[in-house]
Design a protein around this motif. Structure first.
Motif, PDB file in Angstrom:
ATOM      1  N   GLY A  93      -2.079  -1.056  -3.773  1.00 23.45           N
ATOM      2  CA  GLY A  93      -3.115  -0.205  -3.191  1.00 23.45           C
ATOM      3  C   GLY A  93      -2.595   1.194  -2.954  1.00 23.45           C
ATOM      4  N   TYR A 106      -7.937  -5.502   1.706  1.00 18.16           N
ATOM      5  CA  TYR A 106      -6.704  -5.643   0.932  1.00 18.16           C
ATOM      6  C   TYR A 106      -5.613  -6.280   1.787  1.00 18.16           C
ATOM      7  N   TYR A 107      -5.489  -5.810   3.034  1.00 19.05           N
ATOM      8  CA  TYR A 107      -4.439  -6.265   3.941  1.00 19.05           C
ATOM      9  C   TYR A 107      -4.579  -7.761   4.242  1.00 19.05           C
ATOM     10  N   TYR A 113      -3.578  -4.705  -7.507  1.00 12.64           N
ATOM     11  CA  TYR A 113      -2.308  -4.376  -6.861  1.00 12.64           C
ATOM     12  C   TYR A 113      -1.572  -3.307  -7.676  1.00 12.64           C
ATOM     13  N   ARG A 143      -7.208   0.750  -5.719  1.00 15.26           N
ATOM     14  CA  ARG A 143      -6.256  -0.276  -6.148  1.00 15.26           C
ATOM     15  C   ARG A 143      -5.969  -0.087  -7.631  1.00 15.26           C
ATOM     16  N   ILE A 176       0.853  -1.193   0.000  1.00 14.42           N
ATOM     17  CA  ILE A 176       0.000   0.000   0.000  1.00 14.42           C
ATOM     18  C   ILE A 176       0.886   1.240   0.000  1.00 14.42           C
ATOM     19  N   MET A 206      -0.512 -10.599  -0.959  1.00 17.45           N
ATOM     20  CA  MET A 206      -0.095  -9.202  -1.086  1.00 17.45           C
ATOM     21  C   MET A 206       1.297  -8.980  -0.497  1.00 17.45           C
ATOM     22  N   GLN A 233     -11.874  -1.096   3.226  1.00 16.51           N
ATOM     23  CA  GLN A 233     -11.142  -1.449   2.006  1.00 16.51           C
ATOM     24  C   GLN A 233      -9.675  -1.783   2.292  1.00 16.51           C
TER      25      GLN A 233
END
Length: 455
Positions: free
Chosen positions: A293, A392-393, A291, A286, A268, A398, A388
């Motif tokens: 973020g 994502y996390y 990918y 994103r 991120i 990731m 969000q």
């Protein structure tokens, strides 16, 4: 016991405990019932909060004097008369505001005096009880004229008229945004209206707030919204901007990331919001919906005035008679969740999200950790952004993708090295394929060999 001693004995079981008759409450029964029945009356949301002292929850703050008390000038009744502000009082009395307006001082004062009942109502009763109408009217008139004169000089870059040193100018700048150092905005509007220079003075206030917030666009007031309470209220409104939409079902306890470094570890990246966005305008996107973020943050400048400004806006939001969404408290809490150490501040500087005029990056981290302590945010603030980020996390790959990106694509040199490795692998594969192909004769070679054998 003699009657003239005015002492009533309590049961001996309570060991010599006494009550003095003269110390008994003098509140009548009617007053008690009036207070009891009035305690549950709810104020309307559009009613402005009274100008008052900092709430008791913050009065034992270890840096209370640094954050909440004026440095050079007392404005309004709360700190009026304190000997340490004597020099500031002398400067206020030499204000050239009346001269600037070309208005007779008696006429201008009489306009303020006629509104004293309404102006008194803008303060909590406790802070004005020691001033009669005449004393309060004169105090507010002098303070209002001095404030408008100061703002006009700052907005028009004409500090020479103030005839004070630069350090005093900086402290006076800070003093204007202390909760206990406010005058009603109604007073400033009144003085501007009867000054004969209302338009110019209004524009000066807008430019002044634009300088403080780094936002040059005026926030349009919607129909039905209340007027500003004071300058601190105006600053808060301009910084926060319009109300945003919060969606999702984010659980406030489900946030597992702790700072910028942990966001960075999963790819991120911090990005500066466009057009010097307001503090409510924080978003997350994103690239190609996958990918990396991007966390978009409004830019913030940190200097010596940052702590007092935000602490006083937080204190304002904590006033019991101020119904609000705790916008500043929520922003500081969100920023505090991103900043734990100097490296977090460094990454924010590199992303041009934060400008550091305070000192070292560690000092900035310590500042936000301090003012973010015990702040209670609105649980709905930035809810969609947090949801969000957490979504994502929580994707396992990731972290692996972020490591690959960091190792091979974080700089031009690592990228060129990666291309070199790929080119080397490609050439090796091509050479191997050619060698294999050469070791096995093709159809033409087999035909020629058969012809040679026949001859």
């Amino acid at each position: 016991m003699e009657p003239d001693q005015h002492i009533v004995s309590i049961d001996e079981h309570y060991s010599r405990k006494v009550i003095r008759i003269e110390d008994r409450p003098t509140i009548t029964r009617e007053e008690r019932f009036r207070r009891l029945t009035g305690a549950g009356v709810q104020r309307r949301a559009e009613e402005p909060a009274k100008i008052q002292k900092v709430i008791f929850l913050l009065r034992d703050h270890k840096h209370f004097v640094k954050y909440f008390e004026p440095r050079v000038a007392a404005v309004g009744p709360i700190h009026h008369g304190n000997p340490k502000y004597r020099l500031g009082e002398e400067y206020k009395l030499t204000s050239k505001f009346v001269e600037l307006c070309g208005k007779d001082i008696n006429c201008l004062y009489e306009e303020a005096e006629m509104e004293i009942k309404q102006l008194r109502g803008c303060f909590e009763e406790e802070v004005t009880k020691n001033y009669d109408d005449e004393a309060l009217a004169w105090m507010l008139f002098v303070d209002g004229c001095a404030i408008l004169q100061y703002i006009s000089c700052v907005a028009n870059d004409n500090f020479k008229e103030l005839n004070i040193k630069n350090d005093s100018v900086a402290f006076a700048h800070q003093d204007l945004f202390l909760l206990e150092n406010q005058v009603p905005y109604r007073l400033l509007k009144l003085l501007m209206k009867y000054s004969g220079k209302e338009e110019q003075l209004s524009e000066s206030i807008e430019r002044f707030i634009g300088i403080v917030t780094n936002q040059q666009m005026k926030l349009q007031q919607k129909q039905g919204e209340r007027d500003q309470t004071h300058l601190l209220d105006l600053l808060r409104t301009r910084l926060l901007g319009p109300f945003g939409k919060n969606g999702g079902d984010q659980d406030r306890d489900s946030q597992s990331y702790r700072n910028v470094q942990e966001l960075k570890s999963v790819g991120i990246q911090l990005k500066r919001s466009k057009n010097n966005s307001h503090l409510r305008e924080i978003s997350f996107t994103r690239n190609f919906g996958f990918y990396p973020g991007y966390l978009w943050l409004p830019p913030i400048t940190v200097d010596d005035s940052t702590g007092p400004k935000f602490m006083n806006m937080i204190a304002y939001e904590m006033c019991l008679d101020f119904e609000n969404d705790f916008g500043i408290s929520s922003y500081i809490s969100f920023l505090d969740s991103l900043i734990d150490e100097a490296n977090d501040v460094k990454d924010m500087r590199k992303a041009q999200v934060l400008r550091n005029f305070l000192g070292s990056d560690q000092q900035v981290a310590d500042l936000f950790n301090e003012i973010g302590t015990d702040v209670v945010p609105n649980s709905d603030a930035y809810k969609d952004v947090k949801r969000q980020i957490q979504k994502y996390y929580d994707i396992p790959c990731m972290t692996w993708m972020a490591q690959v990106y960091h190792n091979h694509f974080s700089s031009p040199w690592t990228f060129l090295a990666f291309l070199g490795v790929l080119l080397g692998l490609g050439l090796t594969a091509a050479q191997t394929a050619y060698a294999v192909k050469a070791s096995h004769p093709g159809p033409c070679e087999k035909f020629c060999m058969l012809k040679l054998k026949e001859t």
